[in-house]
Scaffold this motif. Sequence first.
Motif, PDB file in Angstrom:
ATOM      1  N   SER A   1     -51.557  14.808  43.060  1.00  0.00           N
ATOM      2  CA  SER A   1     -52.229  14.018  43.909  1.00  0.00           C
ATOM      3  C   SER A   1     -52.742  12.678  43.406  1.00  0.00           C
ATOM      4  CB  SER A   1     -53.212  14.900  44.707  1.00  0.00           C
ATOM      5  OG  SER A   1     -53.954  15.701  43.435  1.00  0.00           O
TER       6      SER A   1
ATOM      7  N   TRP B   1     -56.235   2.254  49.525  1.00  0.00           N
ATOM      8  CA  TRP B   1     -55.258   2.359  50.528  1.00  0.00           C
ATOM      9  C   TRP B   1     -54.987   1.206  51.203  1.00  0.00           C
ATOM     10  CZ3 TRP B   1     -58.531   7.749  51.864  1.00  0.00           C
ATOM     11  CH2 TRP B   1     -58.648   8.477  50.530  1.00  0.00           C
TER      12      TRP B   1
ATOM     13  N   ASN C   1     -50.579   4.871  52.466  1.00  0.00           N
ATOM     14  CA  ASN C   1     -51.140   5.369  53.805  1.00  0.00           C
ATOM     15  C   ASN C   1     -51.716   6.977  53.390  1.00  0.00           C
ATOM     16  OD1 ASN C   1     -51.814   5.124  56.745  1.00  0.00           O
ATOM     17  ND2 ASN C   1     -50.261   7.011  56.832  1.00  0.00           N
ATOM     18  N   VAL C   2     -52.719   7.210  54.164  1.00  0.00           N
ATOM     19  CA  VAL C   2     -53.388   8.537  54.044  1.00  0.00           C
ATOM     20  C   VAL C   2     -53.410   8.941  55.629  1.00  0.00           C
ATOM     21  CG1 VAL C   2     -55.319  10.002  53.378  1.00  0.00           C
ATOM     22  CG2 VAL C   2     -54.335   8.137  51.957  1.00  0.00           C
TER      23      VAL C   2
ATOM     24  N   MET D   1     -55.248   4.441  56.997  1.00  0.00           N
ATOM     25  CA  MET D   1     -55.225   5.941  57.363  1.00  0.00           C
ATOM     26  C   MET D   1     -54.931   6.327  58.613  1.00  0.00           C
ATOM     27  SD  MET D   1     -58.958   7.231  55.517  1.00  0.00           S
ATOM     28  CE  MET D   1     -58.621   8.852  55.928  1.00  0.00           C
TER      29      MET D   1
ATOM     30  N   ILE E   1     -56.531  16.654  53.407  1.00  0.00           N
ATOM     31  CA  ILE E   1     -56.948  15.642  52.466  1.00  0.00           C
ATOM     32  C   ILE E   1     -57.874  16.105  51.592  1.00  0.00           C
ATOM     33  CG2 ILE E   1     -57.842  13.399  52.167  1.00  0.00           C
ATOM     34  CD1 ILE E   1     -54.831  13.647  52.946  1.00  0.00           C
TER      35      ILE E   1
ATOM     36  N   ALA F   1     -50.295  10.003  51.500  1.00  0.00           N
ATOM     37  CA  ALA F   1     -50.497  11.350  51.591  1.00  0.00           C
ATOM     38  C   ALA F   1     -50.214  11.956  52.837  1.00  0.00           C
ATOM     39  CB  ALA F   1     -51.940  11.599  51.128  1.00  0.00           C
ATOM     40  N   THR F   2     -49.123  13.030  52.939  1.00  0.00           N
ATOM     41  CA  THR F   2     -48.672  13.037  54.156  1.00  0.00           C
ATOM     42  C   THR F   2     -47.828  14.584  54.115  1.00  0.00           C
ATOM     43  OG1 THR F   2     -47.214  12.479  56.054  1.00  0.00           O
ATOM     44  CG2 THR F   2     -46.450  12.130  53.696  1.00  0.00           C
TER      45      THR F   2
ATOM     46  N   LYS G   1     -60.185   4.988  48.216  1.00  0.00           N
ATOM     47  CA  LYS G   1     -60.050   4.559  49.550  1.00  0.00           C
ATOM     48  C   LYS G   1     -59.583   3.008  49.279  1.00  0.00           C
ATOM     49  CE  LYS G   1     -61.529   4.061  54.522  1.00  0.00           C
ATOM     50  NZ  LYS G   1     -62.485   4.314  55.224  1.00  0.00           N
TER      51      LYS G   1
ATOM     52  N   VAL H   1     -47.428  14.354  48.657  1.00  0.00           N
ATOM     53  CA  VAL H   1     -47.277  12.751  48.640  1.00  0.00           C
ATOM     54  C   VAL H   1     -46.008  12.316  48.799  1.00  0.00           C
ATOM     55  CG1 VAL H   1     -49.447  12.548  47.272  1.00  0.00           C
ATOM     56  CG2 VAL H   1     -47.188  12.748  45.958  1.00  0.00           C
TER      57      VAL H   1
ATOM     58  N   SER I   1     -46.984   7.930  58.764  1.00  0.00           N
ATOM     59  CA  SER I   1     -46.252   7.606  57.521  1.00  0.00           C
ATOM     60  C   SER I   1     -44.717   7.368  57.575  1.00  0.00           C
ATOM     61  CB  SER I   1     -46.478   8.674  56.580  1.00  0.00           C
ATOM     62  OG  SER I   1     -47.824   8.792  56.262  1.00  0.00           O
TER      63      SER I   1
ATOM     64  N   PHE J   1     -52.296   9.292  45.271  1.00  0.00           N
ATOM     65  CA  PHE J   1     -53.341   8.412  46.157  1.00  0.00           C
ATOM     66  C   PHE J   1     -54.636   8.873  45.651  1.00  0.00           C
ATOM     67  CE2 PHE J   1     -53.541  12.698  47.999  1.00  0.00           C
ATOM     68  CZ  PHE J   1     -54.996  12.922  48.607  1.00  0.00           C
TER      69      PHE J   1
END
Length: 341
Positions: free
Chosen positions: A143, A200, A158-159, A203, A166, A220-221, A197, A129, A207, A146
Motif C-alpha cells: 500500500s 495524488w 487516483n484513490v 480521488m 482506504i 488505490a482501487t 494526498k 493497488v 480508476s 499510494f
Amino acid sequence: MLKTLTALAALLATGATAQERQLQLYNWGDYTSPDLIAKFEAETGIDVTLTDYDSNDTALAKVQAGGHGFDLVVPSANYVPIWRELGLIQELDLSRLPNHANIAPEWRDVDWDPGRLFTVPWQWGSTGVAVNTSAYSGDINTSDIFLSPPPELVGKINVVPEMNDIISLAIFNVGGEPCTEDLEVLRQVRDLLMAAKPSWLSMDYDSESKLSANDIMAAATWNGPSMRARLNNPPVRFGYPQEGFPLWMDSVALLSDARNVDEAYEFLDFIMAPENAALISNYARYANGITGSEQYMDEVMRDAPEIVIPEELRGAGVFLPTCPASAVDLYSRIWTELQGS
C-alpha cells in the motif's frame, strides 16, 4: 355492450398486470451487466429499473430517508448487519429460491449473514493497488504505492473515495487492526494519509478509464476495475498489499418496504443460476460465489491474477467486520479532514 365492457375490463386487467411486472434494483454504479438485465426481462416479462449509487453510505442514507421505491439493494458484507439492525431488509423465504442451493459452500454461512437468511451473493473481491508497470517496475504488493508513493508515481495516482477501504489500507499499513480505536494508531493513519494526498492526482471512483488511457499510472482501487483496465492496457497490474488488504462481498437483499416482492424473488433466484451469475462476473470482472458459474465465464476470467490471489499473500486479505459507531466516528473525522485538505 356487455361484450364491449367485458373486453375493456380484460384489456384493463391485462394492462394493470403488465404494469405491475416491474422491479426496482438499487446497485453500485457500473456493476450490473446489461446482458443480465436484458435476459431477465426477456425471460420473465418483468421491466427492471436500475438506479446507481456510489457508496454504501449513500445507499443506506437514501433508503433510511424513505420514499425511495426500491425493491432490492446490494450492500457490502460489513454493512449487511447495519441494514438488518435498522430493519431495512427482510428475511428471505428460501422455499421461493430453489437456486439458493447453488451458493458455494464457503459463502453459505458467513459472519455477516449466518445461514444466508437475508442476502444472496452478487460478487466478491479485494481492494488493493493497480499500477502501470511501464511507469514503475518495483514491488506493487504494498500500500506504499499510494501511501508513500515512489517518485515515478507522484502526481499520477487516483484513490477511490471509499472511506472504509482506504482507512483500512492505511490502518494495515501502520500495523493496526480492523476497527481499531487506538488513538496512537489513528494518529499515524491520519498523518500518513494527509502527507500522501499531495502526491495524488485525484480521488474519484473512475480508476478504470484513467488507467486504460494512461491518465494515471497507479490507483488505490478494486480488483475488478483493475482487470478491466488491464484488458485495455496490458501493462496494468493489480497488487495485493502485503501489509494487509480488505476483502469484501456485495450481496443482494430484499428491502422491508419492497413493493414488487414476487418480481424480486424471481430476480434473486435468477442470479443464482450459474450461467446468469457468470454474466454478472463477465461484465464487472469479479468472482461471484455461485457454484458452477466458472464454466460459463469468459476465458480471461479463469486464471486472472486480479481474481486468483497469490498463495503467499492470501493471509493478508481480511474481510472487514462491522465496526462500532465509536470507531466509525473516529474514521469519519479523519476522512472529512482528508477530503477537505
